[in-house]
Design a protein around this motif. Structure first.
Motif, PDB file in Angstrom:
ATOM      1  N   ILE A  34     -12.259  37.784  37.457  1.00 47.53           N
ATOM      2  CA  ILE A  34     -11.091  38.160  36.612  1.00 47.53           C
ATOM      3  C   ILE A  34     -11.506  38.743  35.336  1.00 47.53           C
ATOM      4  CG2 ILE A  34      -9.368  36.814  37.783  1.00 47.53           C
ATOM      5  CD1 ILE A  34      -9.483  34.716  35.429  1.00 47.53           C
ATOM      6  N   THR A  35     -10.927  39.693  34.558  1.00 51.93           N
ATOM      7  CA  THR A  35     -11.616  40.011  33.517  1.00 51.93           C
ATOM      8  C   THR A  35     -10.470  41.061  32.864  1.00 51.93           C
ATOM      9  OG1 THR A  35     -13.455  41.162  32.175  1.00 51.93           O
ATOM     10  CG2 THR A  35     -12.768  42.106  34.405  1.00 51.93           C
ATOM     11  N   HIS A  36     -10.580  41.393  31.697  1.00 50.96           N
ATOM     12  CA  HIS A  36      -9.990  42.443  30.717  1.00 50.96           C
ATOM     13  C   HIS A  36     -10.981  43.439  30.295  1.00 50.96           C
ATOM     14  CE1 HIS A  36     -10.754  39.462  27.606  1.00 50.96           C
ATOM     15  NE2 HIS A  36     -11.000  40.481  26.964  1.00 50.96           N
ATOM     16  N   ASP A  37     -12.049  43.165  30.587  1.00 50.05           N
ATOM     17  CA  ASP A  37     -13.454  44.029  30.066  1.00 50.05           C
ATOM     18  C   ASP A  37     -13.650  45.173  31.259  1.00 50.05           C
ATOM     19  OD1 ASP A  37     -15.482  45.315  29.505  1.00 50.05           O
ATOM     20  OD2 ASP A  37     -16.974  43.447  29.114  1.00 50.05           O
TER      21      ASP A  37
ATOM     22  N   LEU B 282      -2.944  43.079  37.968  1.00 42.67           N
ATOM     23  CA  LEU B 282      -1.797  42.204  37.920  1.00 42.67           C
ATOM     24  C   LEU B 282      -0.755  42.519  36.828  1.00 42.67           C
ATOM     25  CD1 LEU B 282      -2.860  38.439  38.792  1.00 42.67           C
ATOM     26  CD2 LEU B 282      -1.397  39.826  39.829  1.00 42.67           C
ATOM     27  N   TYR B 283       0.396  42.552  36.912  1.00 45.31           N
ATOM     28  CA  TYR B 283       1.186  42.631  35.733  1.00 45.31           C
ATOM     29  C   TYR B 283       2.671  41.688  36.077  1.00 45.31           C
ATOM     30  CZ  TYR B 283       4.504  44.807  32.320  1.00 45.31           C
ATOM     31  OH  TYR B 283       5.298  44.864  31.080  1.00 45.31           O
ATOM     32  N   GLN B 284       2.864  40.698  35.167  1.00 49.97           N
ATOM     33  CA  GLN B 284       3.966  39.827  35.282  1.00 49.97           C
ATOM     34  C   GLN B 284       4.000  39.262  36.659  1.00 49.97           C
ATOM     35  OE1 GLN B 284       7.689  42.137  34.432  1.00 49.97           O
ATOM     36  NE2 GLN B 284       7.121  42.029  32.092  1.00 49.97           N
TER      37      GLN B 284
ATOM     38  N   MET C  82       3.801  44.412  24.375  1.00 55.79           N
ATOM     39  CA  MET C  82       3.186  43.160  23.900  1.00 55.79           C
ATOM     40  C   MET C  82       4.157  42.330  23.193  1.00 55.79           C
ATOM     41  SD  MET C  82       0.354  43.305  25.430  1.00 55.79           S
ATOM     42  CE  MET C  82      -0.721  42.102  24.888  1.00 55.79           C
ATOM     43  N   ALA C  83       4.282  41.165  23.642  1.00 57.07           N
ATOM     44  CA  ALA C  83       5.374  40.235  22.966  1.00 57.07           C
ATOM     45  C   ALA C  83       4.651  39.959  21.691  1.00 57.07           C
ATOM     46  CB  ALA C  83       5.693  39.084  23.731  1.00 57.07           C
ATOM     47  N   LEU C  84       5.109  40.212  20.734  1.00 62.90           N
ATOM     48  CA  LEU C  84       4.912  39.788  19.159  1.00 62.90           C
ATOM     49  C   LEU C  84       5.843  38.949  18.664  1.00 62.90           C
ATOM     50  CD1 LEU C  84       4.159  43.496  18.108  1.00 62.90           C
ATOM     51  CD2 LEU C  84       2.567  41.758  19.072  1.00 62.90           C
TER      52      LEU C  84
ATOM     53  N   LEU D 120     -14.029  42.096  44.496  1.00 60.26           N
ATOM     54  CA  LEU D 120     -12.751  42.536  43.995  1.00 60.26           C
ATOM     55  C   LEU D 120     -12.707  41.806  42.601  1.00 60.26           C
ATOM     56  CD1 LEU D 120     -10.180  43.637  44.441  1.00 60.26           C
ATOM     57  CD2 LEU D 120      -9.326  41.381  45.306  1.00 60.26           C
ATOM     58  N   VAL D 121     -12.239  42.748  41.704  1.00 55.74           N
ATOM     59  CA  VAL D 121     -11.832  42.339  40.350  1.00 55.74           C
ATOM     60  C   VAL D 121     -10.536  42.740  40.022  1.00 55.74           C
ATOM     61  CG1 VAL D 121     -12.476  42.863  37.987  1.00 55.74           C
ATOM     62  CG2 VAL D 121     -14.327  42.912  39.568  1.00 55.74           C
ATOM     63  N   ILE D 122      -9.949  41.457  39.606  1.00 63.36           N
ATOM     64  CA  ILE D 122      -8.678  41.482  39.099  1.00 63.36           C
ATOM     65  C   ILE D 122      -8.154  41.780  37.574  1.00 63.36           C
ATOM     66  CG2 ILE D 122      -6.101  40.276  39.136  1.00 63.36           C
ATOM     67  CD1 ILE D 122      -7.364  38.567  41.237  1.00 63.36           C
ATOM     68  N   ILE D 123      -7.690  42.554  37.126  1.00 63.04           N
ATOM     69  CA  ILE D 123      -7.646  43.147  35.783  1.00 63.04           C
ATOM     70  C   ILE D 123      -6.120  42.734  35.433  1.00 63.04           C
ATOM     71  CG2 ILE D 123      -9.553  44.807  35.639  1.00 63.04           C
ATOM     72  CD1 ILE D 123      -7.256  46.991  35.765  1.00 63.04           C
ATOM     73  N   GLY D 124      -6.021  42.650  33.993  1.00 67.26           N
ATOM     74  CA  GLY D 124      -4.504  42.550  33.505  1.00 67.26           C
ATOM     75  C   GLY D 124      -4.661  41.830  32.324  1.00 67.26           C
ATOM     76  N   GLY D 125      -3.623  41.852  31.575  1.00 70.14           N
ATOM     77  CA  GLY D 125      -3.532  41.380  30.182  1.00 70.14           C
ATOM     78  C   GLY D 125      -3.384  39.961  30.356  1.00 70.14           C
ATOM     79  N   SER D 126      -3.275  39.503  28.953  1.00 64.58           N
ATOM     80  CA  SER D 126      -3.178  38.007  29.077  1.00 64.58           C
ATOM     81  C   SER D 126      -1.917  37.487  29.337  1.00 64.58           C
ATOM     82  CB  SER D 126      -3.171  37.409  27.444  1.00 64.58           C
ATOM     83  OG  SER D 126      -4.351  37.879  26.696  1.00 64.58           O
ATOM     84  N   GLY D 127      -1.653  36.332  30.041  1.00 64.68           N
ATOM     85  CA  GLY D 127      -0.501  36.226  30.734  1.00 64.68           C
ATOM     86  C   GLY D 127       0.048  36.895  32.094  1.00 64.68           C
ATOM     87  N   SER D 128      -0.940  37.515  32.488  1.00 66.64           N
ATOM     88  CA  SER D 128      -0.509  38.329  33.573  1.00 66.64           C
ATOM     89  C   SER D 128      -0.476  37.453  34.962  1.00 66.64           C
ATOM     90  CB  SER D 128      -1.066  39.741  33.769  1.00 66.64           C
ATOM     91  OG  SER D 128      -2.656  39.334  33.793  1.00 66.64           O
TER      92      SER D 128
END
Length: 255
Positions: free
Chosen positions: A198-201, A215-217, A251-253, A33-41
């Motif tokens: 876990i990866t974003h690739d 994952l998101y939030q 994305m929070a900027l 199982l691979v969990i994807i998601g952005g930074s901070g997810s």
């Protein structure tokens, strides 16, 4: 199939920041199982909660049906002995030669004599495409790709039941990243291990996963077979896997 790892309603906050918000997921025995998601997810916090490095505020984490939240030091050490881990930056011990890095879990965790541990380390290095001569080098003498291979060798040297991969291709060029992905698939198949990565690739995720979850939030918003991730029907997943700036993920900027 029997679930090897099960998370139910796991939550974790740091101050006012909620990182995991009622997360539930399961990994079947022998599955990747691979969990994807952005930074901070919440990807890294999920991994650390399973490993016991972080204690969740609420929820259940089971391995082979046994609750692991709240295990004592000795019980947790026994559980951790069943795990292998490839860290994001390889995390090798600079002061130890390569063979001792690979054999660390054999010597310190299983009490195997150094001669036997070295022989097993050399055999394991061969599994990831490295010769015996590399065993006498120090991590500082290796390229990034070779360090990652050594990290993989260390992760599998104890023949673990469960292996965790933390951003396994970070910092590698596309060709070396693909080499590492191929090695992960081969080594995991040879061991018959259960894996959680876990990866974003997305290239890595697509190659090493049986199933992918996003994952998101701090919540699981999609899970399915790896082949379906590119046409998930979920706007958040679609934006992430195709790398689009426009979509529901903002994305929070900083100003």
């Amino acid at each position: 199939m029997t679930d090897k790892i099960t998370l139910e309603n796991v939550s974790k906050s740091f101050g006012r920041k909620t990182v995991l918000d009622g997360l539930s997921l399961s990994v079947e025995k022998g599955q990747s199982l691979v969990i994807i998601g952005g930074s901070g997810s919440g990807k890294s916090v999920t991994l650390k909660c399973i490993l016991g490095l972080i204690h969740p505020d609420r929820g259940s984490i089971k391995v082979d049906g046994r609750e692991t939240v709240g295990l004592s030091g000795r019980e947790r050490a026994r559980m951790l002995s069943r795990f292998g881990m490839l860290f994001q930056g390889a995390a090798l011990f600079d002061s130890l030669p390569v063979w001792e890095n690979v054999a660390f879990g054999l010597i310190e965790g299983q009490g195997i004599r150094r001669k036997e541990a070295r022989d097993r380390a050399v055999d394991t290095l061969a599994q990831v495409g490295l010769g015996a001569d590399v065993g006498d080098l120090f991590p500082s003498e290796l390229s990034g790709g070779m360090q990652k291979r050594v990290g993989l060798a260390r992760a599998i040297a104890t023949r673990p039941e469960i292996i965790f991969f933390d951003e396994p291709t970070t910092g590698l060029d596309p060709i070396m990243a693909d080499v590492i992905n191929d090695l992960i698939v081969k080594c995991v198949k040879d061991l018959g291990a259960t894996t959680l990565s876990i990866t974003h690739d997305m290239s890595s995720a697509s190659k090493i996963a049986d199933r992918i979850a996003m994952l998101y939030q701090g919540r699981m918003i999609w899970e399915g077979p790896a082949k379906d991730v590119w046409n998930s029907g979920n706007d958040y997943v679609d934006q992430f896997v195709h790398g689009r700036a426009d979509g529901p993920i903002r994305m929070a900027l900083r100003a």
